[in-house]
Write a protein that holds these residues in place. Sequence first.
Motif, PDB file in Angstrom:
ATOM      1  N   GLY A  76       3.853  33.400  -2.917  1.00 53.43           N
ATOM      2  CA  GLY A  76       4.336  32.444  -1.913  1.00 53.43           C
ATOM      3  C   GLY A  76       3.601  31.082  -2.582  1.00 53.43           C
ATOM      4  O   GLY A  76       3.813  30.699  -3.536  1.00 53.43           O
ATOM      5  N   GLY A  77       3.117  30.525  -1.308  1.00 48.79           N
ATOM      6  CA  GLY A  77       2.383  29.144  -1.964  1.00 48.79           C
ATOM      7  C   GLY A  77       0.767  29.335  -1.987  1.00 48.79           C
ATOM      8  O   GLY A  77       0.057  28.269  -2.030  1.00 48.79           O
ATOM      9  N   ILE A  78       0.424  30.588  -2.071  1.00 52.12           N
ATOM     10  CA  ILE A  78      -1.015  30.740  -2.153  1.00 52.12           C
ATOM     11  C   ILE A  78      -1.511  30.621  -3.323  1.00 52.12           C
ATOM     12  O   ILE A  78      -1.168  31.099  -4.241  1.00 52.12           O
ATOM     13  N   ASN A 290       0.099  34.244   4.475  1.00 54.64           N
ATOM     14  CA  ASN A 290       0.221  35.545   4.114  1.00 54.64           C
ATOM     15  C   ASN A 290       1.609  35.805   3.068  1.00 54.64           C
ATOM     16  O   ASN A 290       2.659  35.146   3.329  1.00 54.64           O
ATOM     17  N   ALA A 291       1.351  36.612   2.320  1.00 55.03           N
ATOM     18  CA  ALA A 291       2.427  36.953   1.168  1.00 55.03           C
ATOM     19  C   ALA A 291       2.382  38.349   0.930  1.00 55.03           C
ATOM     20  O   ALA A 291       1.284  38.913   0.638  1.00 55.03           O
ATOM     21  N   GLY A 292       3.634  38.951   0.470  1.00 55.41           N
ATOM     22  CA  GLY A 292       3.425  40.153  -0.182  1.00 55.41           C
ATOM     23  C   GLY A 292       4.813  40.648  -0.711  1.00 55.41           C
ATOM     24  O   GLY A 292       6.038  39.824  -0.468  1.00 55.41           O
ATOM     25  N   GLU A 293       4.747  41.637  -1.423  1.00 51.94           N
ATOM     26  CA  GLU A 293       6.132  42.035  -2.295  1.00 51.94           C
ATOM     27  C   GLU A 293       5.570  43.463  -2.817  1.00 51.94           C
ATOM     28  O   GLU A 293       4.817  44.030  -2.865  1.00 51.94           O
ATOM     29  N   VAL A 294       6.756  44.221  -2.643  1.00 49.76           N
ATOM     30  CA  VAL A 294       6.944  45.540  -3.240  1.00 49.76           C
ATOM     31  C   VAL A 294       8.238  45.456  -4.255  1.00 49.76           C
ATOM     32  O   VAL A 294       9.401  45.033  -3.605  1.00 49.76           O
ATOM     33  N   ARG A 295       7.940  45.833  -5.264  1.00 48.48           N
ATOM     34  CA  ARG A 295       9.121  46.030  -6.231  1.00 48.48           C
ATOM     35  C   ARG A 295       9.141  47.162  -7.143  1.00 48.48           C
ATOM     36  O   ARG A 295       8.067  47.912  -7.507  1.00 48.48           O
ATOM     37  N   LEU A 311      14.410  45.823  -8.102  1.00 50.55           N
ATOM     38  CA  LEU A 311      14.781  45.909  -6.518  1.00 50.55           C
ATOM     39  C   LEU A 311      13.612  45.843  -5.975  1.00 50.55           C
ATOM     40  O   LEU A 311      12.196  46.259  -6.037  1.00 50.55           O
ATOM     41  N   ASN A 312      13.489  44.439  -4.918  1.00 52.93           N
ATOM     42  CA  ASN A 312      12.297  44.093  -4.575  1.00 52.93           C
ATOM     43  C   ASN A 312      12.475  43.728  -3.024  1.00 52.93           C
ATOM     44  O   ASN A 312      13.779  43.255  -2.666  1.00 52.93           O
ATOM     45  N   VAL A 313      11.543  43.748  -2.373  1.00 51.09           N
ATOM     46  CA  VAL A 313      11.504  43.167  -0.855  1.00 51.09           C
ATOM     47  C   VAL A 313      10.353  42.102  -0.957  1.00 51.09           C
ATOM     48  O   VAL A 313       8.951  42.783  -1.407  1.00 51.09           O
ATOM     49  N   ARG A 314      10.448  41.057  -0.680  1.00 50.44           N
ATOM     50  CA  ARG A 314       9.167  40.070  -0.514  1.00 50.44           C
ATOM     51  C   ARG A 314       9.198  38.971   0.606  1.00 50.44           C
ATOM     52  O   ARG A 314      10.399  39.069   1.111  1.00 50.44           O
ATOM     53  N   GLY A 315       8.194  38.679   1.137  1.00 51.25           N
ATOM     54  CA  GLY A 315       8.326  37.524   2.269  1.00 51.25           C
ATOM     55  C   GLY A 315       6.732  37.000   2.400  1.00 51.25           C
ATOM     56  O   GLY A 315       5.642  37.215   1.716  1.00 51.25           O
ATOM     57  N   ALA A 357       5.970  29.332  10.019  1.00 52.08           N
ATOM     58  CA  ALA A 357       7.158  29.682   9.148  1.00 52.08           C
ATOM     59  C   ALA A 357       7.039  31.078   8.799  1.00 52.08           C
ATOM     60  O   ALA A 357       5.982  31.738   8.360  1.00 52.08           O
ATOM     61  N   ARG A 358       8.242  31.760   8.699  1.00 52.55           N
ATOM     62  CA  ARG A 358       8.301  33.104   7.802  1.00 52.55           C
ATOM     63  C   ARG A 358       9.569  33.009   6.830  1.00 52.55           C
ATOM     64  O   ARG A 358      10.525  32.558   7.308  1.00 52.55           O
ATOM     65  N   GLN A 359       9.414  33.902   5.960  1.00 60.14           N
ATOM     66  CA  GLN A 359      10.498  34.147   5.099  1.00 60.14           C
ATOM     67  C   GLN A 359      10.518  35.331   4.558  1.00 60.14           C
ATOM     68  O   GLN A 359       9.388  36.284   4.288  1.00 60.14           O
ATOM     69  N   LEU A 360      11.706  36.091   4.438  1.00 54.68           N
ATOM     70  CA  LEU A 360      11.719  37.408   4.332  1.00 54.68           C
ATOM     71  C   LEU A 360      13.163  37.682   3.072  1.00 54.68           C
ATOM     72  O   LEU A 360      14.226  37.050   3.758  1.00 54.68           O
ATOM     73  N   GLY A 361      12.768  38.370   2.009  1.00 58.22           N
ATOM     74  CA  GLY A 361      14.133  38.480   1.106  1.00 58.22           C
ATOM     75  C   GLY A 361      14.142  39.557   0.487  1.00 58.22           C
ATOM     76  O   GLY A 361      12.991  40.237   0.136  1.00 58.22           O
ATOM     77  N   VAL A 362      15.187  40.000   0.185  1.00 57.62           N
ATOM     78  CA  VAL A 362      15.685  41.329  -0.494  1.00 57.62           C
ATOM     79  C   VAL A 362      16.446  40.925  -1.845  1.00 57.62           C
ATOM     80  O   VAL A 362      17.259  40.156  -1.677  1.00 57.62           O
ATOM     81  N   GLY A 363      15.850  41.330  -2.905  1.00 56.39           N
ATOM     82  CA  GLY A 363      16.541  40.960  -4.076  1.00 56.39           C
ATOM     83  C   GLY A 363      16.705  42.101  -5.244  1.00 56.39           C
ATOM     84  O   GLY A 363      16.148  43.120  -5.282  1.00 56.39           O
ATOM     85  N   LEU A 364      17.781  41.843  -6.073  1.00 57.50           N
ATOM     86  CA  LEU A 364      18.217  42.724  -7.110  1.00 57.50           C
ATOM     87  C   LEU A 364      18.381  42.073  -8.637  1.00 57.50           C
ATOM     88  O   LEU A 364      18.897  40.625  -8.332  1.00 57.50           O
ATOM     89  N   ALA A 365      17.766  42.657  -9.387  1.00 60.27           N
ATOM     90  CA  ALA A 365      17.745  41.589 -10.912  1.00 60.27           C
ATOM     91  C   ALA A 365      17.876  42.505 -11.892  1.00 60.27           C
ATOM     92  O   ALA A 365      17.404  43.838 -11.731  1.00 60.27           O
ATOM     93  N   TYR A 366      18.329  42.090 -13.146  1.00 61.10           N
ATOM     94  CA  TYR A 366      18.406  42.774 -14.203  1.00 61.10           C
ATOM     95  C   TYR A 366      18.013  41.942 -15.481  1.00 61.10           C
ATOM     96  O   TYR A 366      18.004  40.452 -15.516  1.00 61.10           O
TER      97      TYR A 366
END
Length: 640
Positions: A76-78, A290-295, A311-315, A357-366
Amino acid sequence: MSRHLPARLAALSIAASAFATPAIAQRTGENAVTSADDAFGTSVGNESIGLYSTEEVRGFSPAAAGNIRIDGLYLGGIVIGNQRIQSGSDVRVGLSAQGYAFPAPTGIVELSLRPAGDEPALSGVLYGGQSQIGFDLDGQMPVSDTLSFAGGIAFNSLRDFPGGDVGNYFDFGIAPAWRPREGTEVRAYYGIQIAPKDVSTPFTFVDGTELPPHLPNHLHGQKWAAWKNHFRTMGLFGHSTFGDWRLSGGLFHHIIDSKRSFNTLFVNTQADGTADFLVNIHPPRTTESNAGEVRLSRSFEEGPRRHVIHLNVRGGTRRGDFGGEAVVDLGEINISEGPPEFPEPDVTFGEETIDKARQLGVGLAYHGRWQDVGEFSIGIQKVKYRKSIDAPEEEPIVTRAQPWLWNATLAINLAKGLVAYAGYTKGLEDSGIAPEIAVNRSEAPPALLTNQRDFGIRYAFGPMRLVLGAFDVRKPYFNLDPGLVYKQLGTVRHRGIEISLAGEPIKGLNVVAGAILMKPRVSGEAVELGLIGDKPVGIAERTASLYLDYRMPWEERLSLNLGIQHLSMREGNTENTLTIPGRTQVNVGGRYRFELAKLPATLRLQVNNLLNDYAWNVTGSGALRRTFPRRANATLSIDF
């Protein structure tokens, strides 16, 4: 776990490594010029060079864009910042950013932790001069075949200007590494920075079209207006591979705890130096991020082609306090003489406003790469964003956004060593807070939808690497209107060309050179009505830098270095009626590598702003601070 355990482990590892043999080189070989792959921004230890930095890329903040990474993971912004655990950083733009999944506009800053290897090491760095006195002590210590610790302590007494106020800083950090098997690594870190005395240097706001006179070198703020801050940062991240699968993840936490904080301001400053002297005294404040990601990534190959799917989830979340400060008017002064010492006032704070503020995103990338042909990537994310401002005795203000964000990049190998690239990125980011001079000071606007286009070429010939790129970044423009209200005034667009040349053209000579030619412009109703000008505040249209490091052919232990940075004129207010002149700064120095009691050592002498050029820095809100005068410093590094 005991809260004293990290400190005990760090002390144990450092003490043990002091008696361990053999030692390995750690800090004596640090050199940002020889480490840099390009001119876009490299930080190694206490040295930083380049056109961009962790605070600014292409005229914007990569932290606000959520583009800070470690091991490719989202922070994130950390920005860790604590050099006892962070060994350096690299700014990635254009082609060098294309390998990152789920980017946002405004470049990527990749952080690196201090290594925790399988050999004991301890390094000490002593530095002193006109601007600072202090020491660093950093080490690494393996405790088993799979577990190793890195960490350190430091003290720095920093003086902004000769004869000026002194700020003291203490750092501690520890960063273990666990490698239970090949392909698996888990890193953790904990760091704390304590600033028990950090005197607030005044910001200058000009009223009119002429700059004020020069500030004296011995400029002081108010002795009692000394910040007391604690910065705590911690994280846990890692990756593991299972055949063609790779699981990566991380959790990161950062707290800024201001026990005492102030902003001293020279406002309504005139050409003759007269100004109103204000001190904004803030109640205790805490900002927590706080920030985190699982990929999960899957890779597979077919002949010369390699494919990776992510495939990821981050927020992330952020909570901060603002408002409630007391504004003390200390009357009219002349800044060319500096303010006299005033007694500390008794103040009563108002109630604070809570910004969440809070943010949550789910993404798919190639990402696909075809050997000797090129590479292509595409990604899409669904993001949910919520921001609330909870003011005393008012209904909370809540804003929400659920955009689709996407990015695509393409690189093609045109010939041996020659690559062409192009990309598009759409993002969502936090906006900055209203500055101290604003009527709605410290207020935080809602999130911004942003986009970036870039393209260019990279050419590697012999030992040199040339990058020539173009970019176009667009974002909503927030700044002060003529009534000093911080709000959206239109849309800002930064279009430009960036050039980088880096390498070792002859043996012993390392060159890092770059330039940015940019056309920043603001558009919208406020510009059309003539309320503001069409150029954003504080953004230079031309930036150039040259860094040289040359090892003497008759004595390779001795090297000389030269750094030249040029910045063109900038606008000093939103009306574009105040011009901040350009500046060119020259830094020179040298290194001598030798043995001290049979230990590797490096002595570095450095003179910054050799020509003692007087210049102003300007923030995006029009606040001025003078650049540092000429300063000489010496650094002694020893690897034990």
